[in-house]
Design an enzyme around this catalytic site. Structure first.
Site, PDB file in Angstrom:
ATOM      1  N   LEU A  58       0.860  -1.174   0.000  1.00  0.00           N
ATOM      2  CA  LEU A  58       0.000   0.000   0.000  1.00  0.00           C
ATOM      3  C   LEU A  58       0.901   1.230   0.000  1.00  0.00           C
ATOM      4  CD1 LEU A  58      -3.079   0.289   2.363  1.00  0.00           C
ATOM      5  CD2 LEU A  58      -1.967   2.246   1.316  1.00  0.00           C
ATOM      6  N   GLU A  60       1.577   4.173  -2.993  1.00  0.00           N
ATOM      7  CA  GLU A  60       1.400   4.646  -4.365  1.00  0.00           C
ATOM      8  C   GLU A  60       2.689   5.227  -4.945  1.00  0.00           C
ATOM      9  OE1 GLU A  60      -0.715   5.209  -1.895  1.00  0.00           O
ATOM     10  OE2 GLU A  60      -2.554   4.240  -2.578  1.00  0.00           O
ATOM     11  N   PHE A  83      -7.944   4.050  -6.210  1.00  0.00           N
ATOM     12  CA  PHE A  83      -8.896   5.118  -6.499  1.00  0.00           C
ATOM     13  C   PHE A  83      -8.115   6.355  -6.907  1.00  0.00           C
ATOM     14  CE2 PHE A  83     -11.417   2.381  -3.825  1.00  0.00           C
ATOM     15  CZ  PHE A  83     -12.670   2.433  -4.407  1.00  0.00           C
ATOM     16  N   ILE A  87      -4.046   8.847  -5.363  1.00  0.00           N
ATOM     17  CA  ILE A  87      -2.866   9.013  -6.214  1.00  0.00           C
ATOM     18  C   ILE A  87      -1.868  10.042  -5.661  1.00  0.00           C
ATOM     19  CG2 ILE A  87      -3.714  10.844  -7.753  1.00  0.00           C
ATOM     20  CD1 ILE A  87      -2.515   9.264 -10.098  1.00  0.00           C
ATOM     21  N   HIS A 129     -13.029   8.756  -2.450  1.00  0.00           N
ATOM     22  CA  HIS A 129     -13.314   7.702  -3.418  1.00  0.00           C
ATOM     23  C   HIS A 129     -14.081   8.205  -4.621  1.00  0.00           C
ATOM     24  CE1 HIS A 129     -12.421   5.503   0.230  1.00  0.00           C
ATOM     25  NE2 HIS A 129     -12.194   4.434  -0.512  1.00  0.00           N
TER      26      HIS A 129
END
Lengths: 325, 442
Positions: A58, A60, A83, A87, A129
């Site tokens: 996890l 990014e 999602f 980002i 989200h």
């Protein structure tokens, strides 16, 4: 031809490219064993093995950072952000490295990366989200940002994106992941990135939208038709590069333009399109360019989300107002 | 079971009508064919019959209200069919419901709820990228103008598309719009100063005070008349020729036989003779019985001769049509005129009575007026105006004599009919009327 929704179509495109090109690899959070939170990558790890389709931590920034390294070294990574709203930790990698690698190395290195991510609201999800942040990436030189609105386009555009030598943000409107079914051609085909699609010819007003908003515009166009208004609908498909020619040609024909976007209004994609209309078709305009968009707030939680989202009624109201201006 | 009766398209592409009067009440039993409501459309006032037997359960709209074609007019409770159909209807939604429940399960995700497409709704396939896609060319060609020029034209009540642009690339400039107002707009001539003044003030509606005027909404018939007149003046190139027919022989012929036919119930009018003369002349000069299809680039010459008669009614101008006038005798034409004018007076003309005219006659002379310039009933090619019959001195055999004279004004669409053809046509009409025996010979 096979009937598919957008999830099936994207899976099909990944499957085709994984089979065809050994340099293509797919990874991201829950992409491997689980097949993605929206089941987009389902079955791919089983088929192509953990070396080519795998779960990432996890992190990014790490996902995009490693993708840059692999891309420079000759692979074609297709990574997933779970999602759009997740980002931001990868922002520095995207802007400081991926987008400018070719420029920085004077053309010696390229970063053929596809960053896939579900985006947009309308599914009663939580904070973070439901965001539509295409504007941010469209503003950055060196990136391409594309959004499909149908299963057919999703497949053709994703294959084109994977085959491109640029870094591409492939934004998937999750609201219509499963809401639209379509017969999609089997086998490989590509849709050129940067080309908008005139999906309905009309004479009174041009409405430009993309992603999940296209379907809302189509509904509004039916209402407009009953009111005697002929709407030309452009599915923009590519936020950057933006198809100035198609927009200009349409506005010259109809004399009016409305944009429908999900993100916040200020500095949005709608503003850019309106300006293109002014620059290219000023002398043809019968009314000021209008924007139907989100508001300059965080997308509300499920109970209040409908206030934020664009629906056919809001769009039709603006169509009528613009035509009667 | 309830039957919802929607306002049908009772004519050719009607869009709306105004309720004049209801003939039924809620709860009243009606039989198929009973008049439900009288509607005024842009062409006729007509009673709408009930399509079914039953009891009026609801009616929609009050007199004076506009109803669009396809909107509900009445709900009728159909007698006898209540039980069975009601069950069939109730069963439907449940089946539907089951399907959506199933679909929702499939769409539940880790985060949020995704909408899932049913199997029945599939987007049409695309061939883009798979096959070569033909590029369709949109049509350009809207007037170029800056927004400020557009606003100016709008304020002045000018259609900017009518203004010829002299700016860069044919752009309509503000000066072009000013020039447009001072030159040629409107038919009234006058000097440019006064014209410009009236153009800018007319759009605001000029009257001294609200108390001194009566404002009435336009009736559908008036709207249609206005639309048709403008369309005709805008599209046809009007040219009018004036002539006089010396009809002493026709007068004495009519006077000799008037009484006899009157006892048979036939009003032997001059109009009947004129219609016959016109129909026979149209057969000889086909340009006058034609229309022009500019879009397809065709002339359409008609081999039937249906003469419209412009008729003055309380509600406004209507034009009932006498069909195949060339094949009817003068007496038959006279009877047809009587029938149509009775219907017109009672407001009972139907669309069938008024369609398919190929040429029109307007007989203002019976009310007053020697000559008038009639407006063509577009897209027809011509219209014949009949002035007031009167006696006046004429030269006959080198002597002054008393003649009976019928003034005629013939307007034609000069795009279709040339001057020579037009003059020859009116000479033919005059020939028949001044020597009426030829009407039965030809």
């Amino acid at each position: 031809m096979k009937i598919m929704n957008m999830v099936n179509a994207i899976n099909d495109a990944l499957d085709l490219k994984l089979a065809e090109d050994k340099t293509v690899i797919v990874y991201g959070q829950d992409v491997g064993v689980e097949g993605g939170v929206f089941r987009v990558t389902e079955g791919l790890q089983k088929k192509y093995g953990v070396q080519r389709v795998f779960d990432s931590p996890l992190a990014e920034s790490g996902i995009v950072g490693t993708a840059i390294g692999m891309a420079v070294a000759g692979l074609r990574p297709v990574v997933e952000m779970q999602f759009c709203g997740f980002i931001y930790p990868a922002f520095n990698q995207i802007i400081s490295h991926a987008s400018r690698m070719r420029n920085r190395s004077r053309g010696k290195y390229e970063t053929p990366i596809v960053i896939r991510m579900p985006y947009g609201g309308g599914i009663n999800a939580l904070e973070h989200h439901s965001e539509s942040m295409e504007t941010i990436f469209g503003h950055i030189p060196g990136l391409k940002v594309v959004v499909p609105s149908t299963p057919h386009d999703a497949k053709g555009m994703l294959i084109a994106a994977i085959e491109s030598n640029d870094t591409i943000l492939f934004m998937e409107p999750k609201r219509i992941y499963r809401a639209i079914k379509q017969e999609v051609a089997e086998g490989k085909f590509t849709i050129p990135l940067g080309k908008a699609n005139v999906i309905a010819q009309g004479t009174d007003v041009t409405v430009v939208a993309y992603g999940a908003m296209v379907r809302e515009v189509q509904k509004a166009a039916v209402m407009a038709k009953e009111a005697g208004i002929s709407v030309e609908i452009i599915d923009l498909r590519s936020i950057y590069p933006i198809d100035r020619e198609t927009i200009a040609k349409s506005v010259k024909k109809t004399g009016r333009i409305i944009t429908v976007t999900e993100g916040p209004k200020t500095y949005g994609v709608g503003s850019e399109i309106s300006q293109i209309a002014l620059e290219e078709a000023f002398l043809h305009l019968e009314a000021p360019p209008a924007r139907v968009s989100g508001f300059d707030v965080i997308v509300p939680l499920p109970k209040g989300e409908h206030h934020y989202m664009q629906d056919p009624y809001k769009i039709f109201y603006e169509i009528e107002r613009t035509v009667k201006y | 079971m309830r039957y919802i009766f929607k306002f049908p398209d009772i004519g050719e592409g009607l869009e709306e009508g105004i309720i004049v009067e209801w003939h039924v009440e809620k709860g009243q039993a009606v039989k198929m064919g009973d008049p439900l409501v009288t509607m005024e459309t842009d062409k006729v006032v007509t009673a709408i019959p009930s399509p079914r037997d039953g009891i009026i359960a609801a009616k929609f709209g009050k007199p004076g209200e506009t109803i669009h074609v396809g909107a509900a007019l009445v709900e009728i409770d159909l007698e006898g069919v209540e039980g069975e159909d009601a069950i069939a209807e109730a069963a439907l939604p449940q089946a539907e419901k089951k399907k959506t429940e199933l679909v929702e399960e499939e769409g539940a995700g880790v985060v949020g709820t995704l909408e899932v497409a049913g199997n029945s709704i599939v987007l049409s396939a695309s061939i883009e990228g798979v096959h070569q896609v033909a590029v369709t060319q949109g049509k350009a060609g809207r007037t170029l103008a800056t927004p400020v020029a557009r606003a100016m034209a709008k304020d002045m009540g000018i259609d900017i598309n009518q203004v010829k642009g002299t700016g860069p690339g044919g752009r309509v400039t503000k000066d072009d719009i000013k020039g447009f107002t001072s030159s040629g707009r409107g038919l009234s001539g006058g000097n440019s100063q006064s014209n410009q003044g009236s153009a800018s003030s007319s759009s605001a509606g000029t009257f001294a005070s609200v108390n001194q005027v009566e404002v009435e909404p336009l009736s559908q018939i008036r709207k249609t008349i206005a639309k048709n007149m403008i369309q005709s003046k805008h599209n046809a190139a009007h040219m009018t020729v004036f002539e006089e027919a010396e009809i002493s022989d026709l007068v004495s012929l009519r006077n000799r036989h008037k009484e006899r036919y009157s006892s048979e119930g036939v009003k032997l009018t001059y109009l009947a003779f004129i219609i016959k003369a016109t129909a026979l002349s149209l057969k000889k000069f086909r340009a006058l019985n034609s229309e022009m299809d500019v879009e397809k680039g065709n002339m359409i010459y008609k081999r039937y001769y249906n003469i419209g008669i412009a008729t003055d009614t309380e509600k406004g101008l209507v034009v009932p049509v006498i069909r195949n006038a060339d094949k009817l005798s003068v007496k038959e034409i006279a009877l047809e005129i009587q029938k149509l004018s009775d219907k017109a007076r009672d407001g009972k003309l139907t669309l069938d009575d008024m369609k398919d005219g190929t040429f029109t006659i307007t007989s203002y002379g019976s009310i007053g007026g020697l000559f008038a310039v009639p407006v063509i009933n577009y897209p027809q090619a011509g219209i014949l105006g009949i002035g007031r019959i009167h006696q006046k001195p004429i030269v006959k055999d080198n002597q002054i004599a008393i003649g009976t004279v019928l003034p005629l004004s013939l307007s034609v669409d000069h795009r279709i009919a040339d001057g020579g053809e037009t003059a020859r046509f009116i000479n033919s009409v005059i020939g028949y009327l001044s020597d009426p025996i030829t009407l039965i010979i030809d």
